[in-house]
Design a protein around this motif. Structure first.
Motif, short mmCIF file in Angstrom:
data_model
loop_
_atom_site.label_atom_id
_atom_site.label_comp_id
_atom_site.label_asym_id
_atom_site.label_seq_id
_atom_site.Cartn_x
_atom_site.Cartn_y
_atom_site.Cartn_z
N SER A 45 22.84 14.77 59.23
CA SER A 45 24.73 14.20 58.82
C SER A 45 25.60 15.77 59.32
O SER A 45 26.06 15.10 60.20
N PHE A 52 27.62 8.64 68.90
CA PHE A 52 26.59 8.70 68.72
C PHE A 52 26.14 8.08 69.02
O PHE A 52 25.60 8.66 69.06
N ARG A 86 26.46 15.24 62.90
CA ARG A 86 26.88 13.69 63.56
C ARG A 86 28.25 14.20 63.85
O ARG A 86 29.25 14.56 63.09
N TYR A 132 20.19 3.74 61.98
CA TYR A 132 21.75 4.39 61.33
C TYR A 132 22.52 3.11 60.68
O TYR A 132 22.71 1.82 61.20
N THR A 169 27.85 8.22 56.30
CA THR A 169 26.04 7.19 56.74
C THR A 169 25.73 6.47 54.63
O THR A 169 25.89 7.73 54.06
N ARG A 197 29.32 11.88 59.48
CA ARG A 197 28.90 12.79 58.68
C ARG A 197 29.27 12.32 57.38
O ARG A 197 28.05 12.21 56.80
N TYR A 213 22.55 9.56 70.27
CA TYR A 213 21.43 8.87 69.52
C TYR A 213 20.37 8.36 71.11
O TYR A 213 19.56 8.09 70.64
N CYS A 232 18.53 12.85 63.17
CA CYS A 232 19.51 13.67 63.53
C CYS A 232 19.91 13.98 61.76
O CYS A 232 19.74 13.32 60.73
#
Length: 135
Positions: free
Chosen positions: A105, A91, A108, A74, A116, A113, A95, A103
């Protein structure tokens, strides 16, 4: 010899706040290292946290990447060391538990969210071939 860390967080150290000469990456690295250490066992995996000169996210300073062995990578942008540390730590917790790093959005935490910049699928085959060639 110590155990190899399979999770990494990389922070751009060249990013500048828009319209200024302020480079927040080093501050972000320090704050993130402290926060991850304080989280202790709440994060079941070790994360190596380091900086890199540029991640080509210049329009979205500061950029932060999460990656792990055999997991999606990410890239997050517009991260502020003053206000986004909790989301970055949350996160990391999430993660660490994701077997493939994938995952949506909506799953997150907080700002991540919508900040990214990229989600890159794991490249297991290429990595495995490279590791075999080295050995």
């Amino acid at each position: 010899m110590g155990q190899k860390t399979s999770h990494k967080i990389t922070v751009c150290t060249s990013c500048k706040h828009k319209g200024t000469t302020c480079k927040p990456g080093f501050e972000l690295i320090d704050k993130l290292r402290t926060a991850i250490a304080q989280a202790g066992d709440a994060i079941p995996e070790d994360f190596e946290i380091s900086g890199v000169a540029c991640m080509a996210g210049c329009d979205h300073p500061c950029t932060v990447a999460y990656y792990g062995s055999h997991k999606a990578t990410y890239l997050f942008g517009d991260i502020d060391p003053a206000s986004d540390i909790d989301d970055l730590v949350d996160f990391a917790k999430q993660y660490a538990y994701l077997h493939d790093g994938w995952c949506s959005s909506v799953d997150r935490p907080g700002k991540l969210r919508k900040s990214t910049l990229a989600r890159v699928p794991a490249s297991m085959i290429a990595m495995e071939l490279t590791e075999e060639a080295v050995h």
